[in-house]
Design an enzyme around this catalytic site. Structure first.
Site, short mmCIF file in Angstrom:
data_model
loop_
_atom_site.label_atom_id
_atom_site.label_comp_id
_atom_site.label_asym_id
_atom_site.label_seq_id
_atom_site.Cartn_x
_atom_site.Cartn_y
_atom_site.Cartn_z
N THR A 275 -30.25 -10.04 -34.98
CA THR A 275 -29.00 -9.47 -34.48
C THR A 275 -29.19 -9.06 -33.02
O THR A 275 -30.20 -8.43 -32.68
CB THR A 275 -28.54 -8.27 -35.30
OG1 THR A 275 -28.23 -8.70 -36.64
CG2 THR A 275 -27.30 -7.63 -34.70
N PHE A 277 -27.90 -6.80 -29.97
CA PHE A 277 -27.17 -5.57 -29.71
C PHE A 277 -26.96 -5.42 -28.21
O PHE A 277 -27.81 -5.79 -27.41
CB PHE A 277 -27.94 -4.35 -30.22
CG PHE A 277 -28.07 -4.28 -31.72
CD1 PHE A 277 -27.25 -3.45 -32.47
CD2 PHE A 277 -29.02 -5.04 -32.39
CE1 PHE A 277 -27.36 -3.38 -33.84
CE2 PHE A 277 -29.15 -4.98 -33.76
CZ PHE A 277 -28.31 -4.14 -34.50
#
Length: 390
Positions: A275, A277
């Site tokens: 992921t 960010f």
């Protein structure tokens, strides 16, 4: 810092200072106004290590063990732990944001409960920071804008689940700047209360992205999937409700915080589950050329044959690599009115990331070229690229 207006014209320049963080638009982007309370957010506490021993004294049907003294002691200890859990402060919401900041540590907002992957990303982005949980993504944006926290670290895309569309929309609605990025390897675990086995599970709770990233495992288990706002929030709910037929997809850290047992580790469909960010702040950073930089922009175009090709060509002509392209319908103008009064097609915003610093004249020239035919252009940030191996 409030954005200023960049007018089209031959005299327009984009410099490698704060003036480059400008945009031109036919519409003003509305911002959310919230009311802050006077309550200070407290620090989260974790469950005590006695959690596991207490659960061990309880059977699956909730009956006490054979020893009466052990049962009474276990009940008291269980009640004490649950009282502690109930006293934990909830994540910030728009109705109870604090207007004060304690200490000199950098305060970093993230969405979710303690134990969320976003909390780990905040710690990676800003080691030794004070991580401040927020109920929703909107709350984290608002907290930074109101000077309640110093930064926010929020997910923008996942290698399995794709883009986090909500945060793309919020980037445009708010006036925060992207000042960095961090990539985090996501390792999902299947959690349940002590004594609960895999075959006991009838349903599994977690964030929709986490559920989609573990599609294959959950399908094999044949469980019902229930979507909630946060992975760690799912773990907390399963623990506090003492559910015997439900589990949660969350981190190993969440299992430790909420006293849950890990039934299975690394249940994501792909081991390379990453992921990305974004690190957000009120002020932009001054871009440099001493390290790899990435720049994020958003723009819209007039309708016409090859117009998107022309927009992307401004980067290709200068050998600037595009790393991300995302299109989103304009919320307040989803359809465009044609000259004859009819509505014919959607009006889109294009979010683009490219490998270049705004201190690079080549990147500045590309945006000057794009501005010649873009109806709206805004630089969301020019920031150091995360080149770590997560």
């Amino acid at each position: 810092m409030a954005a200023t207006t960049l007018r089209a014209g031959p005299s327009t320049t984009l410099r490698s200072d704060r003036n480059l963080y400008t945009h031109r638009s036919r519409d003003r982007i509305p911002t959310i106004t919230i009311k802050a309370s006077t309550q200070n957010p407290q620090k989260w506490r974790t469950f005590r290590s006695a959690t596991c021993s207490v659960h061990a004294n309880k059977t699956l049907d909730g009956n006490s063990s054979s020893s009466s003294s052990n049962s009474n002691g276990g009940d008291k200890e269980l009640q004490r732990i649950f009282d502690d859990a109930q006293s934990l402060p909830k994540p910030l919401s728009v109705s109870d944001l604090s207007s004060s900041s304690s200490g000199s540590r950098l305060r970093v907002a993230y969405q979710g409960f303690p134990g969320a992957f976003s909390e780990s990303a905040a710690a990676k982005a800003y080691p030794n920071c004070e991580a401040v949980p927020c109920e929703q993504f909107d709350t984290a944006f608002d907290a930074v804008e109101r000077w309640l926290v110093d930064r926010a670290v929020l997910p923008i895309e996942n290698s399995l689940g794709g883009s986090i569309h909500r945060n793309y929309d919020l980037l445009l609605r708010h006036s925060l700047h992207i000042v960095g990025e961090v990539r985090l390897s996501i390792r999902h675990c299947l959690l349940a209360n002590q004594g609960v086995k895999l075959e006991d599970l009838r349903r599994v709770l977690s964030h929709p992205q986490a559920l989609s990233q573990c599609e294959n495992t959950l399908t094999k288990l044949g469980v019902v999937r229930e979507a909630v706002d946060d992975t760690a929030g799912a773990a907390q709910y399963v623990a506090l409700q003492q559910l015997k037929d439900a589990g949660a997809v969350a981190s190993a850290g969440a299992a430790k915080i909420y006293g849950l047992n890990i039934l299975a580790e690394d249940i994501q469909d792909d081991a390379d589950n990453i992921t990305r960010f974004l690190m957000l702040a009120r002020e932009p950073i001054i871009p440099g050329i001493d390290r790899p930089f990435k720049t994020s922009i958003v723009f819209s175009l007039e309708e016409g044959p090859g117009i998107l090709f022309k927009a992307l060509a401004v980067f290709a002509l200068r050998r600037i690599n595009l790393t991300k392209i995302e299109s989103r319908p304009r919320r307040k103008q989803p359809m465009r009115l044609l000259d004859d009064g009819s509505l014919k097609y959607f009006d889109y915003l294009f979010y683009v990331d490219f490998d270049a610093s705004m201190a690079d004249e080549n990147a500045q020239n590309a945006l000057r070229h794009l501005e010649e035919f873009a109806t709206f252009l805004r630089v969301l940030g020019s920031y150091p690229a995360d080149i770590s191996l997560t």
